[in-house]
Design a protein around this motif. Structure first.
Motif, PDB file in Angstrom:
ATOM      1  N   GLY A  88      36.879  41.525  37.778  1.00  0.00           N
ATOM      2  CA  GLY A  88      37.251  42.249  36.676  1.00  0.00           C
ATOM      3  C   GLY A  88      36.113  42.832  36.164  1.00  0.00           C
ATOM      4  O   GLY A  88      36.864  42.528  34.761  1.00  0.00           O
ATOM      5  N   LEU A  89      34.238  42.751  35.879  1.00  0.00           N
ATOM      6  CA  LEU A  89      33.827  42.962  35.049  1.00  0.00           C
ATOM      7  C   LEU A  89      34.017  44.425  35.238  1.00  0.00           C
ATOM      8  O   LEU A  89      33.917  45.340  35.472  1.00  0.00           O
ATOM      9  CB  LEU A  89      32.790  42.215  35.295  1.00  0.00           C
ATOM     10  CG  LEU A  89      32.493  40.696  35.651  1.00  0.00           C
ATOM     11  CD1 LEU A  89      31.112  40.541  36.281  1.00  0.00           C
ATOM     12  CD2 LEU A  89      32.707  40.164  34.825  1.00  0.00           C
ATOM     13  N   LEU A  90      33.840  45.048  33.220  1.00  0.00           N
ATOM     14  CA  LEU A  90      33.922  45.886  33.128  1.00  0.00           C
ATOM     15  C   LEU A  90      32.203  46.511  33.475  1.00  0.00           C
ATOM     16  O   LEU A  90      31.238  46.343  32.337  1.00  0.00           O
ATOM     17  CB  LEU A  90      34.130  46.267  31.931  1.00  0.00           C
ATOM     18  CG  LEU A  90      35.316  45.825  31.210  1.00  0.00           C
ATOM     19  CD1 LEU A  90      35.758  45.818  29.619  1.00  0.00           C
ATOM     20  CD2 LEU A  90      36.651  46.122  31.749  1.00  0.00           C
ATOM     21  N   PRO A  91      32.153  47.006  34.357  1.00  0.00           N
ATOM     22  CA  PRO A  91      30.566  47.878  34.902  1.00  0.00           C
ATOM     23  C   PRO A  91      29.666  48.294  34.190  1.00  0.00           C
ATOM     24  O   PRO A  91      28.662  48.543  34.345  1.00  0.00           O
ATOM     25  CB  PRO A  91      31.076  48.769  36.543  1.00  0.00           C
ATOM     26  CG  PRO A  91      32.569  48.912  35.746  1.00  0.00           C
ATOM     27  CD  PRO A  91      33.016  47.835  35.240  1.00  0.00           C
ATOM     28  N   TRP A  92      30.686  49.616  32.794  1.00  0.00           N
ATOM     29  CA  TRP A  92      29.948  49.883  32.311  1.00  0.00           C
ATOM     30  C   TRP A  92      29.615  48.896  30.368  1.00  0.00           C
ATOM     31  O   TRP A  92      28.902  49.269  29.854  1.00  0.00           O
ATOM     32  CB  TRP A  92      30.213  50.610  31.317  1.00  0.00           C
ATOM     33  CG  TRP A  92      31.297  50.379  30.739  1.00  0.00           C
ATOM     34  CD1 TRP A  92      31.672  50.160  29.488  1.00  0.00           C
ATOM     35  CD2 TRP A  92      33.367  51.072  31.168  1.00  0.00           C
ATOM     36  NE1 TRP A  92      33.156  49.842  29.040  1.00  0.00           N
ATOM     37  CE2 TRP A  92      33.605  49.885  30.112  1.00  0.00           C
ATOM     38  CE3 TRP A  92      33.475  50.926  32.975  1.00  0.00           C
ATOM     39  CZ2 TRP A  92      34.730  49.631  30.595  1.00  0.00           C
ATOM     40  CZ3 TRP A  92      34.815  50.677  32.917  1.00  0.00           C
ATOM     41  CH2 TRP A  92      35.801  49.718  31.694  1.00  0.00           C
ATOM     42  N   ARG A  93      29.506  47.620  30.877  1.00  0.00           N
ATOM     43  CA  ARG A  93      29.533  46.503  29.523  1.00  0.00           C
ATOM     44  C   ARG A  93      28.326  45.484  29.843  1.00  0.00           C
ATOM     45  O   ARG A  93      28.342  45.166  31.072  1.00  0.00           O
ATOM     46  CB  ARG A  93      30.539  46.042  29.054  1.00  0.00           C
ATOM     47  CG  ARG A  93      31.521  46.773  28.681  1.00  0.00           C
ATOM     48  CD  ARG A  93      32.279  46.153  27.201  1.00  0.00           C
ATOM     49  NE  ARG A  93      33.108  46.307  26.573  1.00  0.00           N
ATOM     50  CZ  ARG A  93      33.560  46.086  25.911  1.00  0.00           C
ATOM     51  NH1 ARG A  93      33.139  44.864  25.409  1.00  0.00           N
ATOM     52  NH2 ARG A  93      34.114  46.730  24.894  1.00  0.00           N
ATOM     53  N   PHE A 101      34.049  40.519  25.685  1.00  0.00           N
ATOM     54  CA  PHE A 101      35.624  41.729  25.774  1.00  0.00           C
ATOM     55  C   PHE A 101      36.796  40.354  24.992  1.00  0.00           C
ATOM     56  O   PHE A 101      37.550  41.623  23.987  1.00  0.00           O
ATOM     57  CB  PHE A 101      35.967  41.802  27.025  1.00  0.00           C
ATOM     58  CG  PHE A 101      36.773  43.018  27.664  1.00  0.00           C
ATOM     59  CD1 PHE A 101      36.559  44.729  26.829  1.00  0.00           C
ATOM     60  CD2 PHE A 101      38.037  42.387  27.497  1.00  0.00           C
ATOM     61  CE1 PHE A 101      37.877  45.294  26.650  1.00  0.00           C
ATOM     62  CE2 PHE A 101      38.594  43.242  28.078  1.00  0.00           C
ATOM     63  CZ  PHE A 101      39.037  44.446  27.945  1.00  0.00           C
ATOM     64  N   GLU A 104      36.436  40.205  20.926  1.00  0.00           N
ATOM     65  CA  GLU A 104      36.476  41.732  20.424  1.00  0.00           C
ATOM     66  C   GLU A 104      38.215  42.235  20.657  1.00  0.00           C
ATOM     67  O   GLU A 104      37.884  43.083  18.880  1.00  0.00           O
ATOM     68  CB  GLU A 104      35.875  42.584  21.569  1.00  0.00           C
ATOM     69  CG  GLU A 104      35.523  44.052  20.983  1.00  0.00           C
ATOM     70  CD  GLU A 104      34.225  45.121  21.565  1.00  0.00           C
ATOM     71  OE1 GLU A 104      33.888  44.234  22.661  1.00  0.00           O
ATOM     72  OE2 GLU A 104      34.997  46.083  22.037  1.00  0.00           O
ATOM     73  N   TYR A 133      23.619  45.016  33.632  1.00  0.00           N
ATOM     74  CA  TYR A 133      25.527  44.965  34.133  1.00  0.00           C
ATOM     75  C   TYR A 133      25.263  44.434  35.372  1.00  0.00           C
ATOM     76  O   TYR A 133      24.477  44.310  36.333  1.00  0.00           O
ATOM     77  CB  TYR A 133      24.645  46.693  34.369  1.00  0.00           C
ATOM     78  CG  TYR A 133      24.609  47.358  32.622  1.00  0.00           C
ATOM     79  CD1 TYR A 133      25.153  47.732  32.484  1.00  0.00           C
ATOM     80  CD2 TYR A 133      22.935  47.811  32.453  1.00  0.00           C
ATOM     81  CE1 TYR A 133      25.412  48.843  31.166  1.00  0.00           C
ATOM     82  CE2 TYR A 133      23.248  48.454  31.137  1.00  0.00           C
ATOM     83  CZ  TYR A 133      24.437  49.157  30.793  1.00  0.00           C
ATOM     84  OH  TYR A 133      23.843  49.553  29.108  1.00  0.00           O
ATOM     85  N   HIS A 135      26.422  45.934  38.195  1.00  0.00           N
ATOM     86  CA  HIS A 135      25.641  45.927  39.629  1.00  0.00           C
ATOM     87  C   HIS A 135      24.078  45.067  39.566  1.00  0.00           C
ATOM     88  O   HIS A 135      23.288  45.382  40.658  1.00  0.00           O
ATOM     89  CB  HIS A 135      26.146  47.135  39.797  1.00  0.00           C
ATOM     90  CG  HIS A 135      25.136  48.277  38.653  1.00  0.00           C
ATOM     91  ND1 HIS A 135      23.604  48.184  39.057  1.00  0.00           N
ATOM     92  CD2 HIS A 135      25.081  48.612  37.433  1.00  0.00           C
ATOM     93  CE1 HIS A 135      23.035  49.136  38.490  1.00  0.00           C
ATOM     94  NE2 HIS A 135      24.076  49.652  36.830  1.00  0.00           N
ATOM     95  N   GLN A 136      23.625  44.869  38.428  1.00  0.00           N
ATOM     96  CA  GLN A 136      22.177  44.113  37.960  1.00  0.00           C
ATOM     97  C   GLN A 136      22.431  42.511  38.430  1.00  0.00           C
ATOM     98  O   GLN A 136      21.244  42.070  39.032  1.00  0.00           O
ATOM     99  CB  GLN A 136      21.724  45.199  37.494  1.00  0.00           C
ATOM    100  CG  GLN A 136      21.817  46.134  37.313  1.00  0.00           C
ATOM    101  CD  GLN A 136      20.694  46.241  35.701  1.00  0.00           C
ATOM    102  OE1 GLN A 136      20.853  45.544  34.312  1.00  0.00           O
ATOM    103  NE2 GLN A 136      19.473  47.679  35.735  1.00  0.00           N
ATOM    104  N   GLY A 146      32.589  35.492  34.870  1.00  0.00           N
ATOM    105  CA  GLY A 146      34.185  35.981  34.782  1.00  0.00           C
ATOM    106  C   GLY A 146      34.434  34.332  33.875  1.00  0.00           C
ATOM    107  O   GLY A 146      35.453  34.964  33.376  1.00  0.00           O
ATOM    108  N   ARG A 149      33.593  34.295  30.550  1.00  0.00           N
ATOM    109  CA  ARG A 149      34.797  35.323  29.228  1.00  0.00           C
ATOM    110  C   ARG A 149      36.044  34.785  29.214  1.00  0.00           C
ATOM    111  O   ARG A 149      36.557  34.604  27.700  1.00  0.00           O
ATOM    112  CB  ARG A 149      34.935  36.253  30.462  1.00  0.00           C
ATOM    113  CG  ARG A 149      35.875  37.014  29.313  1.00  0.00           C
ATOM    114  CD  ARG A 149      35.814  39.195  29.789  1.00  0.00           C
ATOM    115  NE  ARG A 149      36.467  38.866  31.561  1.00  0.00           N
ATOM    116  CZ  ARG A 149      36.691  39.938  32.028  1.00  0.00           C
ATOM    117  NH1 ARG A 149      36.357  41.004  31.711  1.00  0.00           N
ATOM    118  NH2 ARG A 149      37.066  39.963  33.931  1.00  0.00           N
TER     119      ARG A 149
END
Ligand SMILES: Nc1ncnc2c1ncn2[C@@H]1O[C@H](COP(=O)(O)OP(=O)(O)OP(=O)(O)O)[C@@H](O)[C@H]1O
Ligand SMILES: [Mg+2]
Lengths: 253, 275
Positions: A88-93, A101, A104, A133, A135-136, A146, A149
């Motif tokens: 459940g990670l936000l790929p653009w962050r 997150f 925030e 990121y 995916h890296q 996760g 977080r």
């Protein structure tokens, strides 16, 4: 501190009212003490994810109730935090952005949440990966993000849905050990979903064995192995083998 | 012994990245040569043709110099760009706004869907005479025409982008106690951004077409009006100047949106490159 009372959940086909519903949970009751580590164990499809989502307040049960410290809960709350099966990670962050997150959302100022996030990333061994990121980095690392977080919100109850299901065996052992260390340092209550018998015995104080169709509790097994479990070879302990055999029997029967 | 760094290993294996050597490594040179050849051929052929029908590059160049000197070209281009900017800005604002709304709310979708579909299915050029009757020949009518051309790709892409956002990401937002507003701006919007940017890229070209259509119809100000004017005067070289400006404008705008797209959706780019 957490009480699950006679919980039932039925899923109906949304677009086809003529189809019968699917009973995902039927009359599930158990309770968890403060600072306890409980594993939910069961075959695929027995309703583990459903149960933990109901506890998290993400979906509503159809019957029964959940109480935390005596108060009924029906929505997500500050006291519970979830680690997701699919990360459940936000790929653009970035890694850091993902840990930030939750903070925030709480409106914690930028500098402060940066610092908290870095601290928790360090705790899960991701120092130096802040600007990557998702995916890296590898699956094991993504799940650590996760976990960081969820931990950063310092919940009373940590809900973990097969957090190590998607990582290789070695990383898994390492993460298990880290989780136990983190847990021993805090007074968090953990509810941990798995379908690995060894994992459930190694980690928990109590294994709740579930069965499917309909999803319900089969039995509860106390695990009275000494802690800390990462020292020495707990898995070689004859009691470990005994518990493993007993749970396997329970799952089968 | 210390483990060698990646760089040392690459050196040891003799795998230094090779420097460009062949002509294929300079595609831009080939491109430039190709363009020059084309211009030369055009020049030769154009000089031998009827000047009313076709012109040639040097004539276009001098016409351009002349139009720039009198200030006409820049003045008209400024008018065109202003209408384009306003029309396109309104398209983005409404396209993204309504797209988020219809993508998130089924009720809103059901309410707006029939109207939007009807408007989308009608060829937008057909509405132009009607719009001129209502709004006259000024700035407003041009903005509306540009809007009609550019709005739909943005709306459609935004809607499908929002619908494509995985339910599990939204659930993460709920689990971390995000409000509906926070979910919209911190989860749904960034997740849909690559779709939205692709819609904007499609819309740029269409906005330009809308601008030309509007100016040809109204024919009072702007580059399109210049085109009509010099067409009526049979000044072919000056018409070509305008056409070239349209072309450059199109290339520039599309490049700019592409650059913006890469910047705003950088994670997506690198993710794709890694596959
Ligand atoms: N949103 C849903 N809509 C309809 N049916 C669902 C939904 N979520 C779960 N189910 C059904 O409920 C049952 C239990 O699913 P659940 O995901 O809780 O299983 P699980 O124990 O977590 O399995 P796994 O170990 O594979 O993750 C399954 O039969 C599944 O098909
Ligand atoms: Mg599951």
């Amino acid at each position: 501190m957490l009480e699950v009372r006679q919980l039932s959940k039925v899923f109906f086909e949304q677009n086809d009212p003529s189809k019968p519903g699917l009973v995902a949970l039927y009359d599930v009751s158990f309770s968890v003490r403060k600072n306890e580590f409980v594993c939910l164990l069961g075959p695929s499809g027995c309703g583990k994810t459903t149960l933990i989502r109901v506890i998290a307040g993400l979906i509503q049960a159809d019957r029964g109730e959940i109480r935390v410290d005596g108060k009924p809960v029906t929505a997500p709350g500050r006291d519970r935090c979830m680690v997701f099966q699919q990360f459940g990670l936000l790929p653009w962050r970035t890694v850091l952005g993902n840990v930030e997150f939750g903070l925030e959302i709480d409106g914690i100022p930028r500098e402060q949440r940066r610092e908290i996030s870095r601290r928790y990333l360090e705790l899960v061994g991701l120092h130096g990966f802040e600007n990557y990121y998702p995916h890296q980095i590898s699956g094991g690392m993504q799940q650590r993000v996760g976990i960081a977080r969820a931990l950063s919100k310092e919940p009373d109850i940590l809900l973990m849905d097969e957090p190590f299901g998607a990582v290789d065996a070695q990383t898994r052992e390492q993460l298990q050990e880290e989780l136990l260390k983190i847990w021993s340092k805090t007074d968090t209550t953990v509810i941990f979903v798995t379908h690995s018998i060894d994992e459930s015995v190694y980690l928990s104080d109590r294994v709740i064995v579930m069965q499917s169709r309909p999803g319900r509790i089969k039995e509860e097994v106390r695990v009275e192995l000494p802690r800390p479990r990462w020292e020495g070879d707990v898995k070689a302990d004859p009691r470990f083998a005994e518990l493993r055999a007993r749970i396997r029997e329970s799952l089968r029967g | 012994m210390a483990t060698p760094t990646d760089e040392q290993i690459i050196d040891e294996l003799g795998l230094r990245r090779e420097r460009a050597r062949s002509i294929y490594d300079h595609p831009n040179l080939i491109r430039a040569a190709s363009v020059l050849c084309f211009l030369a051929l055009w020049e030769v052929y154009g000089r031998r043709s009827d000047p009313l029908l076709l012109t040639y590059p040097t004539a276009v160049f001098w016409a351009a110099i002349q139009l720039i000197r009198t200030g006409e070209l820049l003045r008209q281009a400024a008018v065109s760009l202003a209408t384009l900017g306003v029309g396109f800005g309104v398209s983005i604002a409404l396209g993204v706004g309504l797209g988020l709304l219809t993508g998130r709310s089924r009720v809103a979708e059901a309410v707006l869907d029939p109207h939007l579909n009807a408007l989308y299915a009608t060829p937008q050029v057909a509405l132009t005479p009607l719009l001129m009757m209502w709004l006259g020949l000024g700035f407003a009518v041009k903005v509306v025409i540009i809007f009609l051309f550019a709005f739909f790709p943005i709306l459609i892409n935004t809607t499908s982008g929002v619908k494509n956002v995985s339910a599990s990401l939204v659930e993460v937002g709920h689990a971390y106690l995000a409000s509906e507003r926070q979910i919209l701006f911190k989860v749904v919007f960034p997740a849909a951004l690559p779709f939205i940017m692709a819609g904007i890229r499609l819309a740029v070209g269409r906005a330009l077409v809308g601008m030309v259509v509007a100016e040809l119809f109204t024919a009072i100000t702007g580059l399109g009006a210049m085109l009509t004017l010099y067409g009526n005067l049979f000044e072919t070289a000056k018409m070509f100047v305008v056409i070239v400006v349209f072309g450059l404008l199109g290339v520039g705008l599309i490049r700019a949106t592409q650059a913006l797209e890469t910047r705003m959706a950088r994670w997506k780019e690198t993710e794709r490159a890694n596959r």
